[in-house]
Design a protein around this motif. Structure first.
Motif, mmCIF file in Angstrom:
data_model
loop_
_atom_site.group_PDB
_atom_site.id
_atom_site.type_symbol
_atom_site.label_atom_id
_atom_site.label_comp_id
_atom_site.label_asym_id
_atom_site.label_seq_id
_atom_site.Cartn_x
_atom_site.Cartn_y
_atom_site.Cartn_z
ATOM 1 N N ARG A 687 0.726 -1.254 -0.048
ATOM 2 C CA ARG A 687 -0.020 -0.137 -0.139
ATOM 3 C C ARG A 687 0.740 1.403 0.033
ATOM 4 N NH1 ARG A 687 -5.078 0.977 -1.232
ATOM 5 N NH2 ARG A 687 -5.909 -0.483 0.024
ATOM 6 N N GLU A 688 2.045 1.332 0.708
ATOM 7 C CA GLU A 688 2.706 2.451 0.818
ATOM 8 C C GLU A 688 3.439 2.787 -0.477
ATOM 9 O OE1 GLU A 688 3.891 2.320 5.664
ATOM 10 O OE2 GLU A 688 5.215 1.623 4.210
ATOM 11 N N ARG A 689 3.784 1.701 -1.003
ATOM 12 C CA ARG A 689 4.730 1.719 -2.284
ATOM 13 C C ARG A 689 3.796 2.433 -3.619
ATOM 14 N NH1 ARG A 689 8.208 3.584 -2.100
ATOM 15 N NH2 ARG A 689 7.741 3.933 0.151
ATOM 16 N N PHE A 690 2.638 2.125 -3.463
ATOM 17 C CA PHE A 690 1.535 2.549 -4.418
ATOM 18 C C PHE A 690 0.621 3.432 -4.013
ATOM 19 C CE2 PHE A 690 3.210 -1.302 -6.011
ATOM 20 C CZ PHE A 690 3.812 -1.263 -7.247
ATOM 21 N N GLU A 691 0.843 4.142 -3.007
ATOM 22 C CA GLU A 691 -0.272 5.206 -2.228
ATOM 23 C C GLU A 691 0.015 6.568 -2.878
ATOM 24 O OE1 GLU A 691 0.430 5.605 1.907
ATOM 25 O OE2 GLU A 691 2.140 6.293 1.855
ATOM 26 N N ASP A 692 0.932 6.938 -3.543
ATOM 27 C CA ASP A 692 1.493 8.018 -4.007
ATOM 28 C C ASP A 692 1.485 8.040 -5.964
ATOM 29 O OD1 ASP A 692 1.796 10.717 -4.709
ATOM 30 O OD2 ASP A 692 3.848 10.731 -4.099
ATOM 31 N N PRO A 693 0.369 7.761 -6.558
ATOM 32 C CA PRO A 693 0.642 7.683 -8.109
ATOM 33 C C PRO A 693 1.184 9.086 -8.546
ATOM 34 C CG PRO A 693 -1.634 7.146 -7.386
ATOM 35 C CD PRO A 693 -1.121 7.642 -6.232
ATOM 36 N N ALA A 694 1.195 10.109 -7.920
ATOM 37 C CA ALA A 694 1.674 11.075 -8.514
ATOM 38 C C ALA A 694 3.135 11.158 -8.855
ATOM 39 C CB ALA A 694 1.304 12.506 -7.652
ATOM 40 N N SER A 695 4.070 10.403 -7.924
ATOM 41 C CA SER A 695 5.491 10.007 -8.151
ATOM 42 C C SER A 695 5.642 9.160 -9.282
ATOM 43 C CB SER A 695 5.919 9.611 -6.758
ATOM 44 O OG SER A 695 5.283 8.187 -6.676
ATOM 45 N N PHE A 696 4.641 8.834 -9.846
ATOM 46 C CA PHE A 696 4.854 7.637 -11.083
ATOM 47 C C PHE A 696 5.146 8.396 -12.598
ATOM 48 C CE2 PHE A 696 3.683 4.876 -7.689
ATOM 49 C CZ PHE A 696 4.397 3.611 -7.975
ATOM 50 N N THR A 697 5.864 7.932 -13.256
ATOM 51 C CA THR A 697 5.822 8.096 -14.701
ATOM 52 C C THR A 697 5.460 6.810 -15.468
ATOM 53 O OG1 THR A 697 7.697 9.665 -14.580
ATOM 54 C CG2 THR A 697 7.462 8.850 -16.843
ATOM 55 N N PHE A 698 4.699 7.305 -16.364
ATOM 56 C CA PHE A 698 4.031 6.253 -17.271
ATOM 57 C C PHE A 698 4.410 6.349 -18.651
ATOM 58 C CE2 PHE A 698 0.997 5.843 -13.748
ATOM 59 C CZ PHE A 698 0.439 4.310 -14.032
ATOM 60 N N ILE A 699 5.024 5.077 -19.375
ATOM 61 C CA ILE A 699 5.527 5.263 -20.505
ATOM 62 C C ILE A 699 4.754 4.140 -21.650
ATOM 63 C CG2 ILE A 699 7.702 5.263 -22.212
ATOM 64 C CD1 ILE A 699 9.105 5.577 -19.841
ATOM 65 N N PHE A 700 4.087 4.798 -22.615
ATOM 66 C CA PHE A 700 3.367 3.585 -23.412
ATOM 67 C C PHE A 700 4.270 3.709 -24.763
ATOM 68 C CE2 PHE A 700 0.285 5.245 -20.362
ATOM 69 C CZ PHE A 700 -0.194 4.120 -20.065
ATOM 70 N N THR A 701 4.247 2.585 -25.403
ATOM 71 C CA THR A 701 4.917 2.517 -26.950
ATOM 72 C C THR A 701 4.094 1.610 -27.635
ATOM 73 O OG1 THR A 701 6.474 0.541 -26.311
ATOM 74 C CG2 THR A 701 7.141 2.830 -26.259
ATOM 75 N N GLY A 702 3.941 1.768 -28.932
ATOM 76 C CA GLY A 702 2.820 0.867 -29.811
ATOM 77 C C GLY A 702 2.190 1.500 -30.624
#
Length: 928
Positions: A687-702
């Motif tokens: 829960r702690e590792r994923f409680e802050d989505p704002a800190s995430f960068t998402f990358i999509f290719t295809g």
């Protein structure tokens, strides 16, 4: 033609007695001398051609005094032919950028020997040369006595490398599994007393007897004019003389038996207990559309029985860790219905009973309508994806099709379009009785074999053979209830999501990416590509990982992602989620690493929204399932109990520990550590590792249509809550050891063999693409020299190679890794030879023009393929984003490679191959 076929299928009933039409775009036929050929134009990969020679001759054709000679013939094909003396064949292919092992390879099995080449089509002369290589292999291998004698040592080392528990168990069980058949006595590697000493003429005679045009097929697929290539194939291969009065090519029988055959075999070094249940059957051939429909029904059977077996693994008391069943070709003129089970050590008999019960349950009651409907959707989804990717299908798919057509099963090769349309037409007409009938045809006592292999260790409860026979009889009389399918009828997400907004946009025209910042702080990078028509890949990451937790919570943090995956997500447990996803092509895998946490995923174009829904749920509604946790712990504990039996596992743990400077945060998992896992902390940490989505960068290719995905990204990613914490991973000391020479000896195993891993390490002052390329160039030069000296000249190993890698976090470091296997008493000698070769390439005078040219061409050709791969771009964009630097340097790769000189490579060798900074991890037998 194909369009006409599609409309015909849509408008008319199918005549099930008509033959399955082969792909009309394939040039296919047989020359007067007997050679079969297949040629097809295929644009992917661009500027490439894949070539294969299939020889319908393998180890089963050997006489008693020839055991191993079919495989020896395969080796000799690379040691000199009429047009390519000595090793010029390999030298030529490497000079045009191809790599031995990846682009040039061969294998020998019981019934055939197969050779493969991939060539670039920068010039059509490369394809001409590739065809000449196949021609020489088919007809003109030299078999010089000097080369035969030199190759004996290499083959002996390959035999040594294969020695171990699995080899010993196979030799004990094959005579029962293949009862009364010559196949059981013809393991392809052969016998050292024969291949070490056989007269050269005996080897030449095997080649003369069996390498002949009526037993050979030439397959050529690639980005070329297929009509012209077909004419070239005909012209060249017609020159091989027709042979008459030859030895008949016979497939030895695998005799039937009315009684049930059982074999129990144990070994001190095997790490797991395996159960194999085989029901040997006559070989079926697929010729007509009726056969095709039968094959679809068999695929449905396989899909449904495996779903049932998988369901049980989520229960803590399940007696096995893994189980699967399927119908397939076995060997020779035999098919089989097979069940394989990885049993828990104390529950081998229970695991066998469950596998037998599930087969018996299907035999008595069949499958259910809901199971069948779900399986149909799953198979249709698979063929639909293949259809959508038909114009981007790689050569190897078609090569495999034609290979099967030439083999004993004579599988037809319809076009992808035809297969898709006929499957769409046939699947709805397949009824439960069409599938259920197979259980009574397959699951019978005659020709049934049960094999149990297990560790020879205290605590492992191995049943006796008479107990297994008794158990089989008991299951037949047992009262079994019909299977009850719990269908899933609810959406993945039932709650209302408030979408976010894109608040900032940017474009990188050079790299072709668009970047969005969402209102909750999430960063999204998208690179649309045309590499695949129906593929989208995703990755997401954030700083932190399990480095942020105290050591007492380390193992709980390391297993948290795996426990969550076993639990399902949202309102769906793992079984329900699997059923829900059966007709969807999407997956998401959360992970917690040492320095980062994140998610990896992929989807078809149509299932992009499903991938984002799963992502949303893994952030907001991870499932906490105590039963799934207990099941995971039970499976993992069972695996760890016997892990130390396996010499290679012990060696692997030694490598992992040594290359992390024996950091306690990354020490290999064992039972003592696993017992420290705390269920409550597992969930707290996830829960702690994923409680802050704002800190995430998402990358999509295809194949991403940005206009279509924008609202979905705003909803499912923009709708995530955000705390906007600022975290960074900690350097806990899990780094490569630098500045010392260390020798680690792992003593394990009874076989007289050593496996060795030598790693040169160092720090990088900075990371840039040129450093990365120079490390690769040094590794390529080193590999060439190691192969020439230690394998080819001295015949001390079967395989030796060097590879490089760079670690960027927590510190910038590099490693050049050398792997080889050998006799234990040659390790010190080989180590000294490696040091000599390492020192020699530090002097530019010792880097030959040929090695330099081969290295440059390999680097360029490898990059040409990678640049059209979605996964490659995903990982590169991730790396440069983590480094906070521009990824446009990726586009300069070829220019940097072309600017390399021998002087630069020699200087890099001096810098990176430091004789005072390396680790050697050696696996040695316990006793000499």
């Amino acid at each position: 033609m194909i369009f006409f076929q599609q409309n015909l299928l849509a408008q008319q009933d199918i005549d099930l007695n008509s033959p399955i039409p082969n792909d009309p775009d394939v040039y296919y036929g047989k020359l007067d001398n007997g050679i079969t050929y297949y040629v097809k134009h295929n644009p992917e990969p661009k500027n490439r051609a894949s070539l294969m020679l299939v020889v319908n001759a393998g180890s089963v054709l050997e006489n008693d005094d020839q055991q191993g000679l079919a495989h020896f013939c395969e080796h000799m094909a690379f040691n000199g032919t009429k047009h390519f003396p000595k090793h010029r064949l390999i030298q030529f292919l490497e000079s045009i950028g191809m790599k031995f092992g990846a682009d040039l390879n061969a294998y020998t099995s019981f019934d055939e020997t197969v050779y493969t080449i991939e060539v670039p089509l920068d010039t059509f002369a490369n394809l001409d040369t590739g065809l000449m290589i196949l021609y020489d292999w088919a007809h003109n291998v030299s078999y010089e006595t000097e080369e035969i004698e030199k190759e004996r040592g290499v083959i002996h080392e390959e035999w040594r490398l294969g020695r171990g528990a699995q080899d010993r168990l196979m030799r004990k069980t094959f005579p029962v599994m293949l009862y009364g058949s010559k196949y059981a006595k013809r393991i392809p590697i052969g016998k050292p007393e024969i291949f070490d000493k056989c007269p050269p003429d005996k080897l030449r005679n095997f080649y003369k007897d069996w390498y002949r045009p009526d037993l050979e097929a030439v397959i050529v697929v690639g980005d070329f004019d297929a009509k012209k290539v077909t004419n070239d194939v005909k012209k060249l291969f017609s020159q091989i003389p027709k042979r008459t009065k030859e030895r008949p090519r016979i497939y030895p029988p695998i005799p039937g038996h009315k009684d049930i055959k059982v074999k129990v075999a144990t070994d001190k070094e095997t790490p797991y207990s395996m159960i194999e249940i085989l029901y040997k059957l006559p070989m079926d051939k697929t010729v007509t559309l009726k056969d095709y429909k039968e094959d679809l029904a068999k695929s449905l059977f396989n899909e449904m029985i495996n779903q049932r077996l998988q369901e049980k693994t989520v229960k803590p008391d399940c007696p096995y860790s893994m189980a699967f069943s399927f119908y397939s070709h076995l060997l020779g003129k035999r098919d089989a219905y097979m069940s394989y089970v990885i049993a828990k050590n104390e529950k081998i008999s229970d695991a066998l009973k469950v596998a037998l019960e599930e087969n018996e349950r299907v035999k008595r009651y069949g499958f259910t309508k809901t199971e069948l409907d779900r399986a149909k959707k799953s198979i249709l989804k698979q063929v639909e994806k293949q259809y959508k990717e038909r114009n981007k299908t790689k050569d190897n798919y078609f090569v495999a099709q034609y290979h099967q057509n030439f083999g004993i099963t004579k599988e037809p090769f319809p076009s992808i379009e035809y297969a898709y349309n006929i499957t769409q037409k046939m699947l709805p007409d397949i009824k439960l009785e069409d599938v259920n009938k197979f259980a009574n045809q397959w699951i019978i006592d005659s020709n049934m074999v049960v094999i149990v292999t297990a560790p020879e260790k205290e605590g492992v409860k191995v049943p006796k053979e008479e107990e297994i026979l008794k158990l089989i009889d008991e299951v037949k009389k047992e009262k079994l209830e019909p299977y009850k399918d719990k269908a899933v009828n609810k959406p993945l997400i039932s709650e209302k999501i408030t979408p976010g907004k894109i608040v900032k946009k940017a474009k990188d025209k050079k790299v072709g990416t668009q970047t969005f910042i969402l209102s909750n702080g999430i960063k999204v990078i998208i690179k649309p590509t045309d590499f695949k028509d129906d593929e989208i890949r995703m990755t997401a990451f954030s700083n932190g990982g399990y480095s942020l937790y105290p050591l007492e919570d380390n193992v709980s943090a390391r297993v948290a992602d795996e426990v969550i995956l076993e639990s399902g997500v949202g309102d769906f447990d793992k079984v329900q989620l699997t059923k829900y996803m059966s007709d969807k092509n999407a997956h998401v895998t959360p992970y917690i690493g040492l320095n980062f946490e994140g998610m990896d995923g992929s989807s078809s174009v149509d299932d992009f929204e499903t991938m984002l829904q799963l992502t949303y749920l893994y952030f907001t509604h991870p499932r906490y399932d105590k039963e799934a946790y207990q099941a995971y712990m039970a499976k993992t504990k069972d695996y760890l109990k016997n892990k130390s039996n396996d010499p290679q596992s012990v060696w692997g743990d030694s490598i992992a520990s040594a290359l992390q400077s024996r950091c306690k945060y990354t020490q290999p998992l064992n039972l003592e550590l696993l017992n420290k896992v705390d269920y409550k902390k597992v969930h707290k940490i996830y829960r702690e590792r994923f409680e802050d989505p704002a800190s995430f960068t998402f990358i999509f290719t295809g194949n991403v249509d940005i206009k279509k995905v924008k609202p979905l990204i705003e909803k499912y990613l923009g709708g995530l809550p955000a705390d906007k914490k600022d975290e960074h991973f900690k350097n806990v000391g899990a780094v490569l050891p630098v500045g010392k020479v260390e020798k680690v000896i792992a003593k394990k195993g009874t076989e007289n063999k050593s496996m060795d891993y030598m790693v040169y390490t160092g720090k990088l002052d900075e990371y840039n693409l040129e450093n990365d390329i120079l490390l690769k160039a040094v590794s390529e030069i080193l590999t060439n020299r190691l192969l020439d000296s230690i394998r080819e000249e001295k015949a001390l190993t079967y395989s030796i190679s060097a590879n490089s890698s760079i670690r960027l976090f927590p510190e910038k470091q590099y490693g050049i890794y050398i792997f080889y296997s050998c006799a234990p008493d040659t390790v010190d000698y080989i180590t000294k030879e490696i040091e000599k070769i390492v020192n020699s390439i530090k002097d530019v005078k010792n880097i030959s023009d040929a090695d330099f040219k081969k290295t440059i061409e390999k680097l360029l050709k490898e990059n040409e393929i990678k640049m059209r791969d979605n996964k490659f771009w995903l990982r590169k964009l991730e790396t440069y984003e983590k480094l906070n630097s521009s990824p446009d340097v990726i586009l300069k790769y070829d220019d940097i490679v072309k600017s390399l000189t021998k002087e630069k490579i020699a200087e890099a060798a001096k810098k990176y191959l430091n004789n005072n900074s390396y680790v050697l991890i050696s696996l040695q037998p316990e006793k000499k």
